[in-house]
Write an enzyme that holds these catalytic residues in place. Structure first.
Site, mmCIF file in Angstrom:
data_model
loop_
_atom_site.group_PDB
_atom_site.id
_atom_site.type_symbol
_atom_site.label_atom_id
_atom_site.label_comp_id
_atom_site.label_asym_id
_atom_site.label_seq_id
_atom_site.Cartn_x
_atom_site.Cartn_y
_atom_site.Cartn_z
ATOM 1 N N CYS A 174 0.843 -1.204 0.000
ATOM 2 C CA CYS A 174 0.000 0.000 0.000
ATOM 3 C C CYS A 174 0.877 1.253 0.000
ATOM 4 C CB CYS A 174 -1.007 -0.023 1.145
ATOM 5 S SG CYS A 174 -0.306 -0.319 2.791
ATOM 6 N N ARG A 175 0.806 2.067 1.058
ATOM 7 C CA ARG A 175 1.473 3.371 1.045
ATOM 8 C C ARG A 175 2.800 3.400 1.786
ATOM 9 N NH1 ARG A 175 -4.192 6.362 2.596
ATOM 10 N NH2 ARG A 175 -5.063 6.525 0.476
#
Length: 223
Positions: A174-175
């Protein structure tokens, strides 16, 4: 550096990074361009405060803006700004006890989620033993993602699970290191009986390591 005339200008960068709200905005912009309204909503700040923070960031040349009709879209001024955030995070982990404590707490909280390093991931993907899924919102995937990744936003994971081939390990990202979206994805996949691991890297960490990031969609990335 030995050039005192540079110091006041470099200090503008320090000023720009001196507010948590501005760090949050830059962190969001590392994932994809956003309007001030979207930045305000995603960072939990008012539009007025967000606008003020963006003014400081623009003065420091850390963000650029482009107007489309009634809306202004903000983006990082360059990939170097993302690399700056990664460096600040790493220095924080090394030098600040509070950051180390937060990092350790996250490790303990996610102890049930198995990790995979980038080198092992690349090898397993080349052998066809693993598939990579990007569980961020789709617009962030479009702005930039890891090569070979499929877009499977976390909210869609349950309905998209039949599309993911059985018999192959699923790696979710993800991030970056402090993002929980991939953690939740791996937990969901594990409960469903699928073999899954989490890649700690996000797009910014991957790029900072000198690896390629691609933009746009891929033919099999969406149904």
């Amino acid at each position: 550096m030995g050039a005192p005339d540079l110091y006041p200008h470099l200090a503008r960068l320090g000023k720009a990074l001196a507010a948590p709200g501005r760090i949050a905005i830059l962190d969001l912009l590392t994932q994809a361009p956003r309007t001030v309204e979207r930045l305000a909503a995603d960072s939990g700040q008012s539009v007025a405060n967000t606008s003020q923070h963006l003014r400081v960031l623009r003065e420091a040349r850390l963000v650029d803006a482009e107007k489309h009709g009634l809306y202004v879209t903000y983006r990082l001024a360059s990939d170097r700004v993302g690399e700056l955030l990664v460096s600040v995070s790493r220095v924080g982990e090394e030098q600040l006890a509070e950051v180390r404590v937060a990092r350790q707490a996250l490790i303990e909280k996610t102890a049930d989620v198995e990790e995979i390093d980038r080198h092992t991931l690349v090898q397993r993907m080349r052998k066809g033993e693993a598939i990579l899924i990007d569980v961020r919102p789709y617009e962030e995937y479009l702005a930039g993602h890891l090569p070979g990744a499929q877009s499977v936003p976390l909210a869609e994971l349950g309905s998209r699970l039949p599309d993911l081939p059985k018999g192959r390990e699923i790696v979710a990202y993800c991030r970056g290191p402090y993002c929980m979206l991939a953690v939740e994805a791996v937990r969901t996949l594990t409960r469903k009986g699928r073999r899954a691991r989490r890649l700690e890297d996000g797009v910014v960490e991957w790029r900072s390591a000198g690896l390629k990031v691609v933009a746009g969609d891929r033919p099999r990335g969406r149904r």
